[in-house]
Design a protein around this motif. Structure first.
Motif, PDB file in Angstrom:
ATOM      1  N   UNK A  37      40.286 166.770  16.929  1.00  0.00           N
ATOM      2  CA  UNK A  37      40.392 165.397  17.440  1.00  0.00           C
ATOM      3  C   UNK A  37      41.845 165.073  17.822  1.00  0.00           C
ATOM      4  N   UNK A 101      26.142 143.445  17.886  1.00  0.00           N
ATOM      5  CA  UNK A 101      27.524 142.987  18.008  1.00  0.00           C
ATOM      6  C   UNK A 101      28.277 143.827  19.036  1.00  0.00           C
ATOM      7  N   UNK A 102      28.064 145.133  18.969  1.00  0.00           N
ATOM      8  CA  UNK A 102      28.776 146.003  19.907  1.00  0.00           C
ATOM      9  C   UNK A 102      28.343 145.719  21.337  1.00  0.00           C
ATOM     10  N   UNK A 105      28.772 141.468  22.031  1.00  0.00           N
ATOM     11  CA  UNK A 105      30.162 140.994  22.036  1.00  0.00           C
ATOM     12  C   UNK A 105      31.080 142.047  22.636  1.00  0.00           C
ATOM     13  N   UNK A 106      31.000 143.246  22.073  1.00  0.00           N
ATOM     14  CA  UNK A 106      31.946 144.289  22.462  1.00  0.00           C
ATOM     15  C   UNK A 106      31.868 144.722  23.912  1.00  0.00           C
ATOM     16  N   UNK A 109      31.916 142.033  28.282  1.00  0.00           N
ATOM     17  CA  UNK A 109      33.027 141.382  28.968  1.00  0.00           C
ATOM     18  C   UNK A 109      32.653 141.044  30.414  1.00  0.00           C
TER      19      UNK A 109
ATOM     20  N   UNK B 240      30.100 147.282   6.078  1.00  0.00           N
ATOM     21  CA  UNK B 240      29.849 147.816   7.421  1.00  0.00           C
ATOM     22  C   UNK B 240      29.889 146.679   8.437  1.00  0.00           C
ATOM     23  N   UNK B 241      29.285 145.544   8.039  1.00  0.00           N
ATOM     24  CA  UNK B 241      29.259 144.389   8.945  1.00  0.00           C
ATOM     25  C   UNK B 241      30.673 143.860   9.208  1.00  0.00           C
ATOM     26  N   UNK B 244      32.336 146.233  11.518  1.00  0.00           N
ATOM     27  CA  UNK B 244      31.692 146.151  12.837  1.00  0.00           C
ATOM     28  C   UNK B 244      32.191 144.925  13.594  1.00  0.00           C
ATOM     29  N   UNK B 245      32.475 143.853  12.866  1.00  0.00           N
ATOM     30  CA  UNK B 245      33.016 142.642  13.501  1.00  0.00           C
ATOM     31  C   UNK B 245      34.373 142.930  14.117  1.00  0.00           C
ATOM     32  N   UNK B 247      35.517 145.808  14.981  1.00  0.00           N
ATOM     33  CA  UNK B 247      35.393 146.794  16.044  1.00  0.00           C
ATOM     34  C   UNK B 247      34.821 146.180  17.316  1.00  0.00           C
ATOM     35  N   UNK B 248      33.828 145.296  17.169  1.00  0.00           N
ATOM     36  CA  UNK B 248      33.254 144.678  18.370  1.00  0.00           C
ATOM     37  C   UNK B 248      34.261 143.731  19.016  1.00  0.00           C
ATOM     38  N   UNK B 251      36.593 145.957  20.902  1.00  0.00           N
ATOM     39  CA  UNK B 251      35.943 146.477  22.106  1.00  0.00           C
ATOM     40  C   UNK B 251      35.879 145.401  23.190  1.00  0.00           C
ATOM     41  N   UNK B 252      35.577 144.181  22.742  1.00  0.00           N
ATOM     42  CA  UNK B 252      35.489 143.058  23.667  1.00  0.00           C
ATOM     43  C   UNK B 252      36.821 142.826  24.387  1.00  0.00           C
ATOM     44  N   UNK B 255      37.959 145.988  26.707  1.00  0.00           N
ATOM     45  CA  UNK B 255      37.345 146.118  28.028  1.00  0.00           C
ATOM     46  C   UNK B 255      37.956 145.131  29.028  1.00  0.00           C
ATOM     47  N   UNK B 256      38.638 144.117  28.510  1.00  0.00           N
ATOM     48  CA  UNK B 256      39.251 143.135  29.392  1.00  0.00           C
ATOM     49  C   UNK B 256      40.652 143.550  29.808  1.00  0.00           C
ATOM     50  N   UNK B 442      40.627 155.443  13.260  1.00  0.00           N
ATOM     51  CA  UNK B 442      41.685 156.349  13.716  1.00  0.00           C
ATOM     52  C   UNK B 442      41.568 156.703  15.206  1.00  0.00           C
ATOM     53  N   UNK B 443      40.416 157.220  15.668  1.00  0.00           N
ATOM     54  CA  UNK B 443      40.352 157.503  17.113  1.00  0.00           C
ATOM     55  C   UNK B 443      40.407 156.243  17.969  1.00  0.00           C
TER      56      UNK B 443
END
Lengths: 130, 448
Positions: A37, A101-102, A105-106, A109, B240-241, B244-245, B247-248, B251-252, B255-256, B442-443
């Protein structure tokens, strides 16, 4: 976590190999994949060749390695593979919310959940008119 | 050990107080050597590097103003850039030692307070049959009557968080030397006291536990399973939740942004946001003179931390495996000296896990100090999500280390075997989850 014997292809290959158990080999595989990685990001070309490691290749490697490492930790170190199924079901329970969520939300966009397709959003006009 | 529980004298807790003292000594020693001694030498080097850079800069500007030859200007420019590079290196080197010293000191103070206070409270607690009855685990002939410690602990957390805004404000004022009212710390300090009392009581209940009276679920869906294990899995799922919050959200935002990756992929024209990876990985993006300085050394702390977490996941597996082993034999050679018997081996595997986790925190804060010095602050969107996500993960590691302190204490006193090894197993589940979260973080934050 290190309590019960599990069975499967991975176990049939590695368990007992070189006098070591499945946890040792899982650890080695996790280390090797982490090295892979980091190397994927560090090198611009495959060492010893002129073959370029493209951004998309790096992206695919990061996701692929993440899945393998995640499986190795959850299945063997956290022992989901040998424990009763109820623990796997518990572990998978939040997956639906995580995916929502991913996606909602994620990856939505720029509109986030407000720009979801009509078929999965409430009838706002009706709500406003009423 | 007698009956269904280990016999635990109050005096055994004084050992925890002594361990606290050892941590304090280690912290002060580390701070004095790394944070003061070496850091001062490095600071001196840094000051010299600043002067060298100033000289090189003036020489270059003078040469330009006096219309010197192009060759001379080029040479001076090269010398100026080299001096600047040297100055940056000297600054980062100073920050490395200073941050390491301060971090180790603060960690050791927390370790000392946690195990020392817990041990002290238990050493002065009333002993005898009355106290014995309050243990969370009954013997073979005792019905399990649960524990009130988690409720006390939760109450402490609630109080601490209620007072946290004032706590944070007072601490900030103390550090910056401005006026503050000590009374504003009241609610959060009360919370910390209640947390300590809850934890100390929890330890007192758990220490004599040698595997009898483990609560078993009697109804679906966990029928027949240990309640503690089921509870821990439910807790992990809530975690996990949380991640995930983060991380999302990342990601949101990601992408912008028009990051270096997006530019290279042809999705936008120029970079408008630098991510942590632009500072850490080789060939990262640049914006307004920041970023793009990453090389092997900048990526190294994150990479070492990744390996450290994986190794620590394996050492905790080895601790459990050793505890559960019925036919354990001491290894030969050097390892035999480190692990002469089963009880010591379990303890030492836990200590190895603890040291790796502590190293993770130190390296993370060194890395943060470098990132802030290079201009990647929490003031940007990318900085905000990076520091919050990796900080939340670091907090989980640190909480795990505090729990591990108790496991090491128990391994050193009562000991773990195949009957009460669940303590290590359940903690291990949490520790593996922390490792699992890092597999994503990490990634996503360091490499991508």
């Amino acid at each position: 976590m290190g309590e019960h014997k599990t069975s499967g292809i991975f176990e049939s290959i590695f368990d007992g190999l070189g006098g070591r158990d499945i946890y040792f080999w899982n650890f080695i595989i996790l280390m090797v994949f982490t090295l892979f990685e980091v190397a994927a990001v560090f090198f611009e070309t495959i060492p010893g060749t002129d073959i370029e490691i493209t951004l998309y290749a790096v992206w695919a490697i990061l996701i692929g390695v993440g899945i393998v490492k995640g499986y190795g930790i959850a299945a063997y170190f956290m022992h989901l593979k040998g424990d009763p199924r109820i623990y796997t079901r518990t572990a998978l329970f939040p997956v639906l919310f995580v995916l929502l969520m991913l996606w909602g939300i994620g990856l939505s966009n720029p509109g986030a959940v407000q720009n979801l397709p009509d078929w999965c959003t409430p009838n706002w006009d009706f709500a406003v008119e009423r | 050990m007698s009956g269904g529980e280990a016999h635990v004298e109050n005096s055994i807790w004084m050992r925890a107080v002594l361990i606290g003292g050892v941590f304090l000594a280690i912290g002060i020693l580390a701070f004095a050597t790394m944070g003061v001694g070496v850091a001062n030498v490095k600071h001196h080097d840094y000051e010299e590097a600043i002067l060298e850079y100033e000289d090189a800069k003036y020489a270059y500007e003078d040469a330009k103003a006096s219309n010197a030859s192009d060759a001379e200007i080029a040479t001076l420019k090269e010398a100026k850039e080299e001096a600047h590079h040297h100055e940056v290196e000297a600054h980062l080197s100073y920050l490395t030692w200073r941050t390491a010293g301060i971090t180790i000191l603060l960690m050791c103070i927390t370790y000392a307070a946690f195990i020392g206070l817990g041990g002290f409270l238990n050493s002065i607690a009333p002993s005898g049959d009355d106290a014995h009855d309050n243990h969370g685990y009954g013997g073979d002939d005792h019905e399990h009557h649960g524990s009130g410690s988690p409720i006390i602990f939760a109450l402490g957390i609630m109080l601490f968080l209620m007072g946290f805004p004032s706590f944070q404000s007072v601490l900030g004022n103390m550090l910056s030397g401005t006026d503050f009212a000590l009374g504003d710390l009241g609610v959060s300090m009360l919370g910390l006291v209640v947390i300590t009392a809850g934890v100390a009581n929890w330890w007192r209940e758990d220490l004599p536990f040698i595997g009898n009276g483990e609560q078993i679920a009697t109804s679906a869906p966990f029928e027949g399973q240990h309640i503690r294990k089921a509870g821990l899995w439910v807790f992990i799922m809530s975690e996990v939740m949380v991640f995930a919050t983060f991380f999302s959200s990342y990601l949101r935002m990601r992408t912008e942004w028009c990051t270096d990756w997006q530019v290279q992929a042809g999705n936008c024209a120029e970079v408008n946001m630098l991510t942590a990876s632009d500072f850490l990985r080789p060939n990262g993006g640049t914006l307004d003179g920041l970023g793009g300085q990453g090389d092997f050394m900048t990526l190294l702390p994150g990479a070492i931390n990744t390996f450290a977490l994986i190794i620590s996941s394996y050492t905790i597996v080895l601790a459990l495996k050793t505890a559960n082993s019925k036919d354990w034999t001491a290894p030969t050679g050097m390892m035999g000296k480190i692990m002469p018997d089963q009880k010591t081996a379990v303890r030492n595997y836990l200590i190895a896990t603890f040291l790796l986790g502590s190293m993770f925190i130190v390296l993370k804060l060194i890395e943060w100090s470098h990132l802030v010095a290079e201009g990647f602050t929490i003031g940007t969107q990318a900085g905000s999500i990076f520091y919050i996500s990796t900080g939340a993960h670091g907090l989980h590691v640190f909480i795990g280390l505090l729990v591990m302190l108790y496991l090491i204490f128990k391994a050193d006193t009562v000991g773990y075997d195949e009957k009460n090894g669940q303590g290590i197993e359940y903690f291990g589940l949490y520790w593996h989850f922390v490792d699992l979260a890092w597999v994503v973080i990490f990634p996503a934050f360091y490499l991508y």
